[in-house]
Scaffold this motif. Structure first.
Motif, PDB file in Angstrom:
ATOM      1  N   UNK A   1      -1.673  16.050  16.795  1.00 14.62           N
ATOM      2  CA  UNK A   1      -1.245  15.062  15.625  1.00 14.62           C
ATOM      3  C   UNK A   1      -1.501  14.346  14.771  1.00 14.62           C
ATOM      4  N   UNK A   2      -2.876  14.732  13.872  1.00 13.31           N
ATOM      5  CA  UNK A   2      -3.174  14.124  12.588  1.00 13.31           C
ATOM      6  C   UNK A   2      -2.426  13.992  11.546  1.00 13.31           C
ATOM      7  N   UNK A   3      -3.646  13.121  10.416  1.00  9.76           N
ATOM      8  CA  UNK A   3      -2.750  12.215   9.846  1.00  9.76           C
ATOM      9  C   UNK A   3      -2.148  13.743   8.632  1.00  9.76           C
ATOM     10  N   UNK A   4      -2.596  14.757   8.022  1.00 13.27           N
ATOM     11  CA  UNK A   4      -2.228  15.919   7.528  1.00 13.27           C
ATOM     12  C   UNK A   4      -0.912  16.386   8.295  1.00 13.27           C
ATOM     13  N   UNK A   5      -0.604  16.421   9.735  1.00 16.26           N
ATOM     14  CA  UNK A   5       0.906  16.634  10.731  1.00 16.26           C
ATOM     15  C   UNK A   5       1.980  15.511   9.825  1.00 16.26           C
ATOM     16  N   UNK A   6       1.483  14.407   9.345  1.00 17.70           N
ATOM     17  CA  UNK A   6       2.079  12.929   9.423  1.00 17.70           C
ATOM     18  C   UNK A   6       2.857  12.823   8.518  1.00 17.70           C
TER      19      UNK A   6
ATOM     20  N   UNK B   1      -0.425  22.846   1.503  1.00 19.37           N
ATOM     21  CA  UNK B   1      -1.056  21.228   2.497  1.00 19.37           C
ATOM     22  C   UNK B   1      -1.579  21.370   3.489  1.00 19.37           C
ATOM     23  N   UNK B   2      -1.068  22.158   4.799  1.00 15.14           N
ATOM     24  CA  UNK B   2      -1.924  21.946   5.806  1.00 15.14           C
ATOM     25  C   UNK B   2      -3.209  22.424   6.006  1.00 15.14           C
ATOM     26  N   UNK B   3      -3.687  23.144   4.950  1.00 19.59           N
ATOM     27  CA  UNK B   3      -5.010  24.073   4.774  1.00 19.59           C
ATOM     28  C   UNK B   3      -5.594  23.392   3.266  1.00 19.59           C
ATOM     29  N   UNK B   4      -5.127  22.837   2.870  1.00 21.18           N
ATOM     30  CA  UNK B   4      -6.122  22.284   1.650  1.00 21.18           C
ATOM     31  C   UNK B   4      -5.968  20.984   2.050  1.00 21.18           C
ATOM     32  N   UNK B   5      -4.566  19.381   2.409  1.00 18.46           N
ATOM     33  CA  UNK B   5      -4.698  19.093   2.168  1.00 18.46           C
ATOM     34  C   UNK B   5      -6.050  17.943   3.208  1.00 18.46           C
ATOM     35  N   UNK B   6      -6.012  19.177   4.404  1.00 15.13           N
ATOM     36  CA  UNK B   6      -7.557  19.046   5.258  1.00 15.13           C
ATOM     37  C   UNK B   6      -8.712  19.103   4.653  1.00 15.13           C
ATOM     38  N   UNK B   7      -8.800  20.184   3.600  1.00 14.77           N
ATOM     39  CA  UNK B   7     -10.287  20.095   3.283  1.00 14.77           C
ATOM     40  C   UNK B   7     -10.312  19.151   1.857  1.00 14.77           C
TER      41      UNK B   7
ATOM     42  N   UNK C   1      12.733  19.103   1.628  1.00  7.70           N
ATOM     43  CA  UNK C   1      13.443  20.241   3.045  1.00  7.70           C
ATOM     44  C   UNK C   1      13.231  21.692   2.608  1.00  7.70           C
ATOM     45  N   UNK C   2      14.062  21.777   1.306  1.00  7.31           N
ATOM     46  CA  UNK C   2      13.255  23.340   0.747  1.00  7.31           C
ATOM     47  C   UNK C   2      12.238  23.080   0.221  1.00  7.31           C
TER      48      UNK C   2
ATOM     49  N   UNK D   1       2.942  15.843   5.636  1.00  2.35           N
ATOM     50  CA  UNK D   1       3.789  17.344   6.059  1.00  2.35           C
ATOM     51  C   UNK D   1       5.159  17.169   6.936  1.00  2.35           C
ATOM     52  N   UNK D   2       5.177  16.390   7.356  1.00  4.88           N
ATOM     53  CA  UNK D   2       6.575  16.301   8.081  1.00  4.88           C
ATOM     54  C   UNK D   2       7.138  15.213   7.370  1.00  4.88           C
TER      55      UNK D   2
END
Length: 162
Positions: free
Chosen positions: A1-6, A23-29, A16-17, A8-9
Motif C-alpha cells: 500500500x502506498x500513499x495514493x492507496x491511502x 486517481x489511482x494512475x494520475x495521482x501516481x504520475x 463512496x458515490x 483513495x481509501x
C-alpha cells in the motif's frame, strides 16, 4: 500500500458515490513527477544548471552541429512563451552558455547558438540525468519500460497536438 492507496481509501470512505479510479494512475504520475523534478534539479546542479537552463541548452544540443535554433523554435521545443524565452536567452548569454547571431536566411531574426561551455555543461547534466533515470526504472523489466512509455505516449498525445 502506498500513499495514493491511502488517499483513495479515504475518498472511498468520505465520498463512496464517486468513482475515484482515475486517481489511482494520475495521482501516481503527479507524485512521481514531483519526485523526478526534485531529483532532476539535483542532477542539473552538478553541472551548475537550473532545470530551465538545461531545457534550453538540451534543445540546442539535440540539433547537432552547429547547435542552433531560432527563438521561435526554442519556444516550441521547451513549451515556453516568447517573453520567457527572451529572458532565458538573455540570462544564458550573460553566463556565456549561448550566443545570438544574425540569421543569414532572414535578416530580421536571430539564431541562438550553444557555446562550447554550454555544450559541455548540458552533456555533463545529461550524463547525470540518465544515470539517475536508469536507477529509477531499474525495478521494472525492459519490456515493461517499453509498455510504460507506450501508455504514457498515448496519454500525453492529446495535450501535445498543435
Amino acid at each position: 500500500m502506498d500513499e495514493v492507496d491511502r488517499i483513495l481509501a479515504s475518498w472511498a470512505k468520505e465520498l463512496p458515490e464517486l468513482d475515484t479510479s482515475p486517481l489511482a494512475s494520475l495521482s501516481r504520475i503527479s507524485r512521481l513527477s514531483r519526485h523526478l523534478d526534485r531529483a532532476r534539479s539535483e542532477a542539473f546542479a552538478a553541472a551548475e544548471l537550473e532545470p530551465w537552463e538545461f531545457d534550453v541548452l538540451a534543445a540546442l544540443r539535440r540539433q547537432g552541429p552547429p547547435y542552433e535554433l531560432s527563438p521561435g523554435e526554442l519556444i516550441h521545443e521547451t513549451l515556453s512563451t516568447s517573453g520567457t524565452m527572451t529572458n532565458r536567452v538573455d540570462r544564458l548569454q550573460a553566463r556565456g552558455l549561448v550566443h545570438r547571431r544574425p540569421n543569414s536566411a532572414d535578416r530580421r531574426s536571430v539564431l541562438v547558438r550553444l557555446t562550447e561551455d554550454g555544450r559541455l555543461r548540458v552533456q555533463s547534466a545529461m550524463t547525470e540525468l540518465l544515470g539517475f533515470e536508469r536507477r529509477v526504472l531499474a525495478p521494472i523489466a525492459p519490456a515493461q519500460r517499453d509498455q510504460l512509455a507506450d501508455l504514457l505516449r498515448t496519454l500525453l498525445a492529446p495535450f501535445e497536438r498543435s
